[in-house]
Each structure stands twice: as C-alpha cells, then as structure tokens.
Design an enzyme around this catalytic site. Sequence first.
Site, PDB file in Angstrom:
ATOM      1  CD  GLU A 125       9.819   1.115   5.949  1.00  0.00           C
ATOM      2  OE1 GLU A 125      10.416   0.646   4.961  1.00  0.00           O
ATOM      3  OE2 GLU A 125      10.184   0.890   7.117  1.00  0.00           O
ATOM      4  CE  LYS A 130       0.716   1.016   4.520  1.00  0.00           C
ATOM      5  NZ  LYS A 130       0.987   2.297   5.196  1.00  0.00           N
TER       6      LYS A 130
END
Length: 336
Positions: A283, A193
């Site tokens: 990330e 995501k």
Amino acid sequence: MKIGILGAGTWGTALAALLTKNGHEVALWSALPEEIEALKATGTHRNLPDVPLPHWINYTTDIKVASSGVEMLVFVTPSEFIGDVAKKSAPYIDNGTIIINASKGLERGTQRTMTEVIGHALSEVRPTLSVTVAALSGPTHAEEVAVGLPTSIVAASESEEVALKIAAAFANTCMRVYTNTDVRGVELCGALKNIIALAAGMSRGMGFGDNAKAMLITRGASEITRMGMALGCERATFSGLAGIGDLIVTCTSEHSRNNRCGELIGGGMRYEDAAREIGMVVEGYHALEAATELSDKYGVEMPITRAVYEVIKLGKPIYEVMRNLMNRDIKSELVL
C-alpha cells in the site's frame, strides 16, 4: 449482529474470524471465485495456513449477500479498488448501516482518504443513502490477530456513539478498542506510515542499522504529524495507536509487507520485482503519489516521503537519495 466484510485478504479474513468468534453473523465477500472456493475447501487462508477459521463464516462472491441486511459493512479491499467496490455494493446497502473502512491508503489525484472515497462513491450511486462512514486502524498485523495475540486498534467516527458501537462489536479479551473522533487524522496515519516503512526497509536493505531505523521512524512521525496539522487533524492522534503505534509496528515487524518490500529495494531490487516477490499489495507504493501531491498542495515539508518517491517513482540512485537526505540543512527538533 449481522456484519458484512468486503475483501477476503489476510486482514479481511482475520477480522471475519475475530467477529465470528465474538458471536456475530459474518459474510465474507471476495470478487475472486478461486479465493472463496479455497477458503471453503480448506477452512484456512493461504497466507494464514496454520490458522483454522470458524466453520460458520459465510463465504460468498455475491456482493448483495454481504452488503444487504447488515448492521455493519467493513471494507477491507486494496485501496486502489475500494471506490469501485463501494459503487458495486451501494444498491444493496440499507439506510442506517455503519460503514467501516479498514483499508489504508490515499486516492491519487484527489488525495481523498478511504472513508472519503467510499462516501463519495456511495453518494454517486445512491445520493439519498443515509449511512455513517467510519474507520478502523492501528498496529494490527493480521497474522497476530488471527491467532489471538494481544492487539489494540482505533475505531474512528465523528460520532462518539458510532465509534463505541464499533468498539463493542470488535472488542474481546485479545482485542482492545479505543475510540477517536478524528477520522481524517487516523486515516492519514494509516496511509503515510506505509511510506515510512518502505524507507525503514530500504535502510535495512542498504546495510544500515538500528540508529538509522530509529531516525526514520522518529522523523517520519514528525512529517506525518506536520501533514496532519496542515489538514486540521488532532495532534494527539499522531502520538496514539493509529499514529506512532502503527508506524512502529510497520517499520519493524517481519509481517510488514511495506518494510519487506523496502528491504528488497534497498538490496538492489526494482520495485516491480520486489512487489512480485512479496506477492501481496504494497500500500505504501500506491500512497506515494497522493502523499507528494498533499505535500505540494499544502507546502508541507516531507523529506522522507519525497526520498522514497524519488527512488521508487523516479528511479534515482538510492545511495544518492540517502546522502541528500542526510545532508539537508540543520534544523531545530523543537520546530514541528
């Protein structure tokens, strides 16, 4: 109970505050002495300046203090360091400890999820160590959890009993915890995501609107689900909190560093400069190579992930990549 937390970033600190307020004895570790000294001196985290932290959190740079004699040990370090931290903590972990990964990412080269990285690292150092490695993931921005805004998260373990223990430790009137036995699916959602959030941010930075954002979120959910199905995960995971829930919040929130980084890139900034301006780990960037490796390995089409990779890793012109994405062959929405 006694709980150790490895990683004193915003999320680790927010979890330390939550668990302490729940009545647990919490040790919060960082490898950075200046980070621990600042927490001790100010009683706040630099990225959560208006949130006073409970005075009885035990701040430490000694990984033994945080890892030994605890019932639960929570890993909240950036994904690229999590294996090394696991190896450092391994000598001090007791048999029977519940290990909880609260970081989101995939390991480049091996495509391991973070629980798999932790488990592998621990077994390398302590082959006979007997622990359960679980995951904690969901739509949970630290900025909101730290001030007690209503939030929900998923405790994932192959053992429903372990998942329930984790849920009981973290749950309160502001934090509702669901359980899930699909650990890989939950972690895959958390890693992928962030890449879609980079795409959503790029779209905004390029001047596109809500229609484009909705398209990227929806089709991003489809490609994450396709990857999950190829890996044998449970489909329901991807429509749950760790899946669509986390995807929505990361693609839309002002607190999302991945979304903000993407917006800066969409506005013409290089990734390196954008990441420097964000000032925290992005990330999605670190998950890109492992995600494309998974796509190639299993033959799963992931066009949005591939587009983000081409812009950030290959330096292709962003408008050209977006045009190619929009001009792909027409396909049925009913085929996953």
